[in-house]
Design an enzyme around this catalytic site. Structure first.
Site, PDB file in Angstrom:
ATOM      1  N   TYR A 123      -5.200   0.329 -10.245  1.00 28.95           N
ATOM      2  CA  TYR A 123      -6.458   0.154  -9.526  1.00 28.95           C
ATOM      3  C   TYR A 123      -7.253   1.464  -9.551  1.00 28.95           C
ATOM      4  O   TYR A 123      -6.891   2.407 -10.248  1.00 28.95           O
ATOM      5  CB  TYR A 123      -6.183  -0.393  -8.133  1.00 28.95           C
ATOM      6  CG  TYR A 123      -5.476  -1.730  -8.203  1.00 28.95           C
ATOM      7  CD1 TYR A 123      -6.106  -2.834  -8.786  1.00 28.95           C
ATOM      8  CD2 TYR A 123      -4.167  -1.880  -7.769  1.00 28.95           C
ATOM      9  CE1 TYR A 123      -5.452  -4.055  -8.914  1.00 28.95           C
ATOM     10  CE2 TYR A 123      -3.506  -3.104  -7.891  1.00 28.95           C
ATOM     11  CZ  TYR A 123      -4.156  -4.182  -8.470  1.00 28.95           C
ATOM     12  OH  TYR A 123      -3.503  -5.381  -8.606  1.00 28.95           O
TER      13      TYR A 123
ATOM     14  N   ASN B 279      -1.766  -3.439 -15.539  1.00 32.88           N
ATOM     15  CA  ASN B 279      -3.233  -3.462 -15.632  1.00 32.88           C
ATOM     16  C   ASN B 279      -3.772  -2.512 -16.702  1.00 32.88           C
ATOM     17  O   ASN B 279      -4.814  -1.865 -16.535  1.00 32.88           O
ATOM     18  CB  ASN B 279      -3.875  -3.150 -14.275  1.00 32.88           C
ATOM     19  CG  ASN B 279      -3.857  -4.340 -13.333  1.00 32.88           C
ATOM     20  OD1 ASN B 279      -3.991  -5.480 -13.759  1.00 32.88           O
ATOM     21  ND2 ASN B 279      -3.673  -4.089 -12.046  1.00 32.88           N
TER      22      ASN B 279
ATOM     23  N   THR C 177      -0.185  -8.696  -2.071  1.00 33.82           N
ATOM     24  CA  THR C 177      -1.370  -9.551  -2.051  1.00 33.82           C
ATOM     25  C   THR C 177      -0.950 -10.991  -1.763  1.00 33.82           C
ATOM     26  O   THR C 177      -0.056 -11.523  -2.415  1.00 33.82           O
ATOM     27  CB  THR C 177      -2.101  -9.477  -3.392  1.00 33.82           C
ATOM     28  OG1 THR C 177      -2.559  -8.138  -3.585  1.00 33.82           O
ATOM     29  CG2 THR C 177      -3.288 -10.421  -3.426  1.00 33.82           C
TER      30      THR C 177
ATOM     31  N   HIS D 161      -4.165   3.184  -1.918  1.00 30.68           N
ATOM     32  CA  HIS D 161      -3.488   2.586  -3.075  1.00 30.68           C
ATOM     33  C   HIS D 161      -3.910   3.334  -4.339  1.00 30.68           C
ATOM     34  O   HIS D 161      -4.957   3.073  -4.917  1.00 30.68           O
ATOM     35  CB  HIS D 161      -3.850   1.111  -3.168  1.00 30.68           C
ATOM     36  CG  HIS D 161      -2.944   0.311  -4.055  1.00 30.68           C
ATOM     37  ND1 HIS D 161      -2.017   0.883  -4.911  1.00 30.68           N
ATOM     38  CD2 HIS D 161      -2.803  -1.039  -4.222  1.00 30.68           C
ATOM     39  CE1 HIS D 161      -1.364  -0.067  -5.558  1.00 30.68           C
ATOM     40  NE2 HIS D 161      -1.816  -1.242  -5.154  1.00 30.68           N
TER      41      HIS D 161
ATOM     42  N   ASN E  39      -0.543   1.041  -9.616  1.00 30.01           N
ATOM     43  CA  ASN E  39      -0.674  -0.304 -10.197  1.00 30.01           C
ATOM     44  C   ASN E  39      -1.988  -0.559 -10.932  1.00 30.01           C
ATOM     45  O   ASN E  39      -2.425  -1.705 -11.054  1.00 30.01           O
ATOM     46  CB  ASN E  39      -0.487  -1.381  -9.120  1.00 30.01           C
ATOM     47  CG  ASN E  39       0.912  -1.375  -8.550  1.00 30.01           C
ATOM     48  OD1 ASN E  39       1.704  -0.491  -8.826  1.00 30.01           O
ATOM     49  ND2 ASN E  39       1.214  -2.356  -7.730  1.00 30.01           N
TER      50      ASN E  39
END
Length: 386
Positions: free
Chosen positions: A211, A266, A57, A206, A209
């Site tokens: 998400y 996260n 990102t 993705h 992580n």
């Protein structure tokens, strides 16, 4: 992701005098091995070597999520990668998790990405778009008015996200209905179709992580009991169906999946990740995907990486767990057969010509953390090549 280097190797006076300007030290012996610089065929996407650029990102697309000319320059500078995996790209407006991240759900965004892919291809490179729906990670202030963050279950992540108004706590997301889950699947398919229209060589989903796809996989964030959760098969279902649907739309040879088993980033809770990821990989293996991208969180996860590689049966890209950012020693993973490609993050950020530097054993620029997210050319396109 990243690098272990300590910056440019300097320290030797040019003429032997202590007062003379410093000259670069000779690079360390090259770490090139037999397989690191071999060609690799990802079901038709032909790679010149095994050094990939990991998705990172960078938050430089503006509020509309439209890629810019500066982004085209940034990616083209790194076209010597075997494969570039783009920064996370939201497949829908509600999938945005951070400020100034790009999308693939509007005509302007597709046109902006076309300039990026043209620049990469013009420089001889290959690039996959990483489709990333952030799910519960983000904040309503980053979404269209009236929208809220969504997730498999109404379970908030711990921590904060940066917004235009400063850091804000993660909110409790709205639980997706079964119909909304199917609509979200369709959003991924549309975004994948848009990626092909924008000139990408393929897409990476993705599923890592913390998400949305990862939120469905993890029992800590998926409390459903309606067939989209409640069992290993239920938690795997969303990841598998997204992959199957995208592969059916654009072809399995242009579809890849990224996973990070057990990664607690996260607020993900996966006490025993092996059953879910084994089931997922065994389900998608027959599709013949371009590759499986595994991001390790700790070195102890290597045994699971090896088992997943065996069950997948196709090319595996590895972002390995290391004590520091991924560095030169990661090339040994290709030589020993643990992975077919290794993805580098921060080291590629700071060294646009990374494959040449790895081939020579250095020297390496050092990444500047203060300019990693947002801003302009500083810390983005101003890193020098050899």
């Amino acid at each position: 992701m990243g690098y272990r280097g300590t910056g440019l190797l300097v320290g030797r006076p040019c003429n032997g005098s202590a007062a003379a300007p410093l000259c670069p030290e000779p690079p360390v012996p090259p770490l090139e091995t037999a397989r690191d610089f071999e060609h690799l065929d990802l079901s038709g996407t032909k790679l010149p070597h095994r050094i990939a650029m990991a998705p990172m990102t960078r938050s430089r697309s503006g509020a509309a999520g439209v890629p810019t000319a500066l982004m085209a320059e940034y990616y083209a500078q790194r076209a010597s990668a075997a494969l570039i995996v783009s920064e996370g790209v939201q497949p829908s407006a509600v999938g945005q998790g951070y400020p100034d991240t790009p999308g693939l759900h509007s005509a302007d965004q597709v046109a902006g990405w076309r300039a990026v892919t043209d620049a990469v291809h013009g420089a001889g490179g290959r690039i996959f778009a990483q489709l990333m729906h952030a799910g519960r990670i983000g904040h309503p202030s980053l979404l269209p008015e009236g929208e809220v963050n969504v997730a498999p279950s109404a379970v908030a992540a711990a921590g904060q996200v940066y917004t235009a108004e400063g850091p804000k706590d993660f909110v409790t997301p709205r639980e997706l209905t079964a119909d909304e889950i199917r609509a979200t699947l369709a959003d991924y398919v549309t975004a994948a179709r848009n990626a092909v229209a924008a000139g990408f060589d393929g897409v990476e989903l993705h599923g890592a992580n913390g998400y949305l796809i990862h939120q469905f996989l993890a029992p800590g964030s998926n409390h459903r009991d309606d067939g989209w959760g409640g069992s290993v098969e239920g938690r795997v279902r969303f990841a598998a169906e997204v992959t199957e649907a995208v592969a059916a739309e654009i072809g399995a040879a242009r579809t890849a999946l990224r996973v990070s088993p057990g990664n607690a980033f996260n607020s993900i809770v996966e006490p025993e990740p092996e059953p879910e990821y084994t089931a997922l990989v065994e389900r998608i293996a027959p599709l013949g995907l371009a590759y499986l991208h595994i991001a390790e969180d700790v070195p102890a996860r290597r045994a699971l990486t090896v088992r997943l590689r065996e069950r997948f049966g196709g090319p595996v890209m590895l972002n390995p767990a290391t004590e520091g950012p991924t560095g030169l020693d990661a090339l040994a993973l290709v030589e020993e057969g643990t992975a077919d490609l290794v993805s580098f993050g921060q080291l590629f950020l700071a060294n646009p010509d990374l494959p040449a530097r790895l081939r020579a054993g250095g020297p390496f620029n050092e990444a500047r953390r203060a300019t990693m997210y947002g801003g302009g050319a500083g810390g983005y396109t101003d890193y020098p090549a050899l």
